[in-house]
Design an enzyme around this catalytic site. Structure first.
Site, PDB file in Angstrom:
ATOM      1  N   GLU A 184       0.827  -1.219   0.000  1.00  0.00           N
ATOM      2  CA  GLU A 184       0.000   0.000   0.000  1.00  0.00           C
ATOM      3  C   GLU A 184       0.857   1.263   0.000  1.00  0.00           C
ATOM      4  OE1 GLU A 184      -2.731  -0.221   3.296  1.00  0.00           O
ATOM      5  OE2 GLU A 184      -4.125  -1.454   2.178  1.00  0.00           O
ATOM      6  N   GLU A 261      -6.820  -7.589  -0.327  1.00  0.00           N
ATOM      7  CA  GLU A 261      -7.137  -7.647   1.105  1.00  0.00           C
ATOM      8  C   GLU A 261      -8.592  -7.273   1.231  1.00  0.00           C
ATOM      9  OE1 GLU A 261      -4.824  -5.297   3.858  1.00  0.00           O
ATOM     10  OE2 GLU A 261      -2.927  -5.939   2.979  1.00  0.00           O
TER      11      GLU A 261
HETATM   12  C1  GLA Z   1      -3.900  -2.524   5.276  1.00  0.00           C
HETATM   13  C2  GLA Z   1      -2.569  -3.241   5.325  1.00  0.00           C
HETATM   14  C3  GLA Z   1      -2.622  -4.499   6.159  1.00  0.00           C
HETATM   15  C4  GLA Z   1      -3.379  -4.265   7.443  1.00  0.00           C
HETATM   16  C5  GLA Z   1      -4.759  -3.739   7.120  1.00  0.00           C
HETATM   17  C6  GLA Z   1      -5.603  -3.427   8.338  1.00  0.00           C
HETATM   18  O1  GLA Z   1      -4.678  -2.997   4.283  1.00  0.00           O
HETATM   19  O2  GLA Z   1      -2.103  -3.561   4.053  1.00  0.00           O
HETATM   20  O3  GLA Z   1      -1.300  -4.894   6.431  1.00  0.00           O
HETATM   21  O4  GLA Z   1      -2.682  -3.353   8.222  1.00  0.00           O
HETATM   22  O5  GLA Z   1      -4.651  -2.536   6.445  1.00  0.00           O
HETATM   23  O6  GLA Z   1      -5.737  -4.521   9.127  1.00  0.00           O
END
Ligand code: GLA
Ligand code: CA
Length: 782
Positions: A184, A261
């Site tokens: 991210e 995700e």
């Molecule tokens: C983001 C991150 C993950 C995690 C989620 C929240 O998507 O990529 O590693 O921290 O948020 O749980």
């Protein structure tokens, strides 16, 4: 009878043969046109995320099989750099850290694997997976190619990951179908060169043929592109799928769609309400993805536990993670199926490939109650001080070669005939302050506390500051988060300020070896210290250790550090895996910085993850307060459009100030009396959003904090999926609603950006607003 046995044997043999066939010869996997291609054929990735460090090794295969029984065909994993390289150049991939074994178990169970090696991972893990020892470099920068030390160390680490896992790329006959580059990055930086360098480091560490990908959000993925790297999006339960991929399809019209995700639940902070995501909202968007043939990974399928010191933190405002990473995921912390699990499993049955079936879930591990254990031996912290080191200026713990735990700073005070103030810059994260061994009080970073009232003192009186470090920030701009005291301790007496020097420093690391050396005695202690007990078990099983009579600290059982606890909740029990218990004698050590109400524990069979001690001081409107805008003239007013996504407002002229107030006059649905804001950014004169890392909420007329976590600082926590909402349970108040922010700096702005909540609900979406900004604080009537 015999025939059916024979048939079963044949079926078993055939499955083994097919599994072997799937994996023993080299295959291919790639992002093809509008679909992923596995060995040239369309393939839908149905992944479940598991973090092997958060699951005892003994249970790895069980959790993999649970994912398969939920209808998944792939397991997605993170690696945390700081788990494998705890000291520079000392790499460890054995035992609990044996990631190659984990991947082999996935393969053995006929599943594919997606690997996310970092170097930065996030995941509510200490420093997002970056090793604390990087912080020994004074001017460290992370996640940018501008810091060559950071780049060098991450490339070195990635090489080691490659040695472990590159042999399992699908092209080599393994089951790894994709490898992620960084994590991210769009929310953090704009150093595109950095992302290309990380891609190259991943490639040259041996992942030379596998499909690479990156993940970002629908609101920022288009800010950059990395050649040769497929882009996936992350978003949470209840998202509007059409909307999430709208822009994506414009920019990548030929790419397959994937949510890398899909957040099944959410994580918990100490002192904040337990988070859940409803089954209906979660299943709704999942079904929508399946209907559109969108690949996904459930984050988390099973969250497990942030054992030991591994939980991270988010900021601003600072909040550290609880030990449980249950995540309200389909498979709970102990690996048991929940209603969400069965909802996924039932849904998946309608979307299987011809001939495909979902196996039954494996049996649960037994859960046991452990009868009351009383502690009759303890060791006072102040009577068990380790060898001290000396420092003229105070320094954070990393500079004393300490990664985690507690640190005691001691110095002699100059005389002060009257009471004075002591100011700590910066306190990370929680401290007890003593004069001559007598407790004066405590300070808590969560509440931005950094100054304490001190009594009059004589020259030479001893000042002790015992600091406990909680998790390191794992997300956003404040990730450089050294622990202990980072800069200075000052005496503020009238107009005089004195910077205290000449410190004696005592380090209390988190290793079990350190705790067990304490001199335990029969006498009771009345302050910070260790407690020791042994207990016998005839049967072993998973259990939840009830810590509700204790203050704040950590627990070691049979040498395993099972994590942090804190009486403020919401987590009140710690997960204790049965595989770490023994028949016969077991040992437990607790380090508590306060004094327990009762020094006893027991093991219960049902976890308590949602018992919060509501702390009124964390709300942003004290009893009796009201904001008074009667003398103010709005700097700007207007109406925002309906629908999802960022709304931008550019003012007619530039404005300036340190405090602003956002006033919501009504909602898009005019009957709706609530207000909600997912994110609010101010646009600097250069068009870039101004830094929000020092922002503080001064006032919010109403916040929903009992059924969920919708407090006002959610408007600048950089998480698009979290939002401020006015109360919807108790004491609902009608419009207008207000939030006032102190930005700490006097800034010039030319507009703002408002992000409505990103789930499917539109409750509280602001329509008419007024915006006020000025150099000094608004009137708040008491
Ligand atoms: C983001 C991150 C993950 C995690 C989620 C929240 O998507 O990529 O590693 O921290 O948020 O749980
Ligand atoms: Ca937010």
């Amino acid at each position: 009878m015999r025939i059916s046995k024979l048939i079963r044997a044949i079926v078993l043999f055939m499955t083994l043969v097919t599994q072997a066939q799937t994996f023993n010869k080299s295959g291919t996997f790639e992002a093809g046109e509008k679909t992923f291609l596995l060995n040239g054929k369309p393939f839908l990735v149905r992944a479940g995320e598991l973090h092997f460090p958060r699951i005892p090794r003994e249970y790895w295969e069980h959790r993999i099989q649970m994912c398969k029984a939920m209808g998944m065909n792939t397991i997605c994993i993170y690696l945390f750099w700081n788990f494998h390289e705890q000291q520079p150049d000392q790499f460890d991939f054995t035992g609990q850290k044996d990631v190659a074994e984990f991947v082999r178990l996935v393969q053995k169970n006929g599943m594919y694997c997606i690997v996310r090696p970092g170097p930065y991972a996030c995941a509510e893990w200490d420093m997002g997976g970056l090793p604390w020892w990087l912080l020994k470099k004074n001017d460290l920068q992370v996640r940018t190619a501008n810091d060559s030390y950071f780049m060098e160390r991450s490339a070195k680490y990635l090489k080691e990951v490659g040695k472990q896992l590159a042999p399992y790329q699908i092209q080599n006959g393994g089951n790894i179908i994709m490898v992620q580059v960084e994590n991210e990055y769009g929310v953090f930086g704009n150093d595109v060169n950095y992302m290309s360098k990380v891609r190259d480091a991943v490639r040259s560490s041996g992942f030379d043929t596998v499909q690479l990908f990156r993940c970002d959000w629908s609101s920022n993925f288009f800010k950059y592109d990395v050649e040769g790297v497929y882009t996936a999006l992350n978003f949470g339960a209840g998202s509007n799928i059409e909307k999430q991929f709208e822009k994506y399809q414009e920019i990548y019209p030929k790419a397959p769609l994937m949510c890398s995700e899909y957040w099944t639940g959410w994580f918990d902070y100490w002192g904040r309400a337990h988070e859940t995501r409803s089954i209906s909202s979660f299943i709704g968007s999942l079904k929508d993805m399946l209907d559109r043939n969108i690949s996904f990974s459930l984050y988390m399928a099973h969250g497990g536990t942030s054992f030991g010191q591994w939980g991270g933190a988010n900021a601003p405002p600072f909040g550290s993670m609880v030990a449980s990473y249950d995540y309200n995921a389909p498979i709970n912390e102990a690996g048991q199926p929940t209603d969400k699990f069965y909802a996924v499993r039932d849904l998946m049955k309608n979307y299987l490939n011809p001939g495909e079936t979902i196996p039954e879930p494996p049996a649960n591990y037994p859960v046991i109650a452990i009868p009351k254990i009383t502690f009759n031996k303890s060791a006072s912290l102040f009577e068990n001080l380790p060898k001290a080191s000396n420092a003229i200026d105070i320094k954070p713990m990393e500079f004393f070669d300490q990664g985690w735990g507690r640190i005691l700073y001691r110095t002699k005070l100059p005389e002060s005939k009257s009471a004075f103030k002591l100011k700590i810059t910066d306190l990370h994260d929680w401290a007890l302050i003593y004069v001559n061994g007598k407790l004066v009080g405590n300070l808590d970073r969560r509440k931005d506390e950094n100054t304490i009232e001190m009594p009059a003192v004589k020259k030479g009186d001893v000042l002790d500051i015992l600091v406990e470090a909680n998790g390191r920030v794992n997300y956003g701009k404040t990730i450089i988060d050294r622990k202990g005291i980072t800069e200075r301790v000052e005496i503020l007496a009238g107009t005089v300020t004195a910077n205290l020097k000449n410190w004696e420093v005592f380090n209390f690391p988190v290793d079990h070896d350190f705790q067990k050396k304490m001199k335990f005695k029969k006498e009771k202690i009345n302050g910070p210290g260790w407690y020791h007990a042994t207990f016998n078990l005839n049967v072993v099983g998973d259990s939840y250790i009830d810590m509700s009579t204790w203050g704040k600290g950590m627990v070691w059982i049979n040498g395993y550090n099972i994590g942090r606890y804190w009486k403020i909740g919401p987590q009140q029990t710690l997960f204790m895996p049965g595989c770490w218990l023994k028949k016969g004698k077991n040992e437990v050590i607790i380090l508590d910085l306060e004094v327990p109400k009762e020094s006893q524990i027991s093991g219960v069979t049902i976890p308590v993850l949602d018992k919060i001690v509501i702390d009124e001081s964390l709300l942003h409107r004290k009893k009796g307060e009201t904001l008074d805008l009667s003398a103010e003239i709005p700097s700007n007013e207007g109406a925002l459009s309906s629908g999802q996504g960022w709304k931008e407002v550019i003012f007619e002229k530039e404005l300036q100030g340190q405090y602003f107030c956002f006033e919501a006059l009504d909602s898009q649905n005019l009957k709706d009396q609530s207000s909600s804001i997912a994110e609010l950014e101010l646009i600097g004169t250069d068009g870039v959003s101004i830094n929000r890392s020092k922002w503080k909420i001064v006032y919010a007329d109403s916040e929903e904090v009992s059924v969920g976590n919708y407090s006002a600082e959610k408007i600048f926590d950089q998480q698009e999926s979290t939002f401020w909402s006015t109360a919807w349970t108790v004491s609902k108040t009608p419009h207008p609603h207000h939030v006032v922010v102190n930005m700490e700096d006097n800034v010039k702005i030319k507009g703002f950006r408002y992000l409505p909540r990103t789930d499917k609900s539109t409750n509280g979406n602001v329509k008419s607003y007024r915006f006020y900004i000025k150099p000094d604080l608004f009137v708040i009537k008491k």
